[in-house]
Design an enzyme around this catalytic site. Structure first.
Site, PDB file in Angstrom:
ATOM      1  N   SER A  84      -0.658  53.409  43.269  1.00  0.00           N
ATOM      2  CA  SER A  84       0.629  54.031  43.586  1.00  0.00           C
ATOM      3  C   SER A  84       0.482  54.817  44.877  1.00  0.00           C
ATOM      4  CB  SER A  84       1.034  54.976  42.447  1.00  0.00           C
ATOM      5  OG  SER A  84       2.133  55.788  42.815  1.00  0.00           O
ATOM      6  N   TYR A 129       0.181  62.047  36.415  1.00  0.00           N
ATOM      7  CA  TYR A 129       0.227  60.642  36.828  1.00  0.00           C
ATOM      8  C   TYR A 129      -0.593  60.413  38.098  1.00  0.00           C
ATOM      9  CZ  TYR A 129       2.245  56.232  38.565  1.00  0.00           C
ATOM     10  OH  TYR A 129       2.426  54.964  39.042  1.00  0.00           O
TER      11      TYR A 129
END
Length: 250
Positions: free
Chosen positions: A139, A152
């Protein structure tokens, strides 16, 4: 897609985790179109059952026996493994003051431990069959800092680091390991965020940070995963490929 030539993964045996929705589902559908045999793994049995043309495996990547079974299904069914897309993950939007220890543990279990386990068993299978390609889903949060990503983001730094270390360790054995680093993608998770407390404001702020002025689609990420998985990327390993509308170029 109609103007493209199918068959870039013809007869390749591919395992995709987190395949029931979002990026994983788009990747499974694209791989099928490209001629692959797809083992689609996910915890969501109901949604997984709606994905046609795949060999479904219901399981939790953070459980060692489940991760092993996902890879074993490919080998037992087809005899070998060519590609792993280690995509399964959970994406809570939490600051460090909002999060609790169990939130961190849950994300690390799926996004960190789960990726480690599926990569481990995939590499073991690929060593037997003479090589292969692994594509991890990292990501922009695994490359740069973001607000409300206290649990996250660190897990996606695990994905980025694991990609680089495995790429170096297994290159001489014909195993390539790369990752995509998506920006904000119009998945079910983003749709849900629009009705969560603070979600709309967060998404508006994130949108402004994407120079292209929009979020991406799962299909756009799937196209990048396809490239990294295919022979077109035969001299590419250890790469973290942004699919982020320019976010990381700022």
């Amino acid at each position: 897609m109609a103007n493209q030539v199918a068959g870039r993964l013809a007869d390749r045996v591919c395992v995709i985790t987190g395949a029931a929705s979002g990026i994983g589902r788009a990747t499974a559908e694209r791989f099928l179109w490209e001629g692959a045999h797809v083992i689609a793994a996910d915890l969501d049995e109901e949604r997984l059952a709606t994905l046609e043309g795949v060999v479904p495996v219901v399981g939790d990547v953070s459980r060692e026996e489940d991760a092993r079974r996902m890879i074993a299904t490919a080998v037992d069914r087809f005899g070998w493994l060519d590609v792993l897309v280690a995509n399964a993950g959970v994406i809570p939007l939490l600051s460090v003051t909002e999060a609790e220890g169990r939130d961190f543990d849950r994300v690390m279990a799926v996004d960190g431990r789960g990726m480690f386990l599926t990569c481990k068993y995939a590499i073991e299978a690929m060593l037997v069959s003479g090589g292969g390609s692994i594509v991890c889903t990292s990501s922009i949060s695994g490359v740069a800092g973001q607000a409300r990503q206290a649990v996250y983001g660190p897990a996606k730094f695990v994905a980025t680091g694991l990609t680089k270390h495995l790429a170096v360790e297994w290159a001489e054995h014909g195993i390539r390991v790369n990752a995509v680093a998506p920006g904000t993608i119009e998945t079910e998770r983003v749709v849900a965020a629009r009705v969560e407390p603070g979600g709309p404001e967060y998404l508006e702020e994130v949108l402004r940070a994407h120079p292209m002025g929009r979020f991406g689609s799962p299909e756009e990420v799937a196209a990048a995963i396809l490239f990294l998985a295919s022979d077109e990327a035969s001299f590419v390993t250890g790469a973290i490929l942004p699919v982020d509308g320019g976010y990381l170029a700022r």
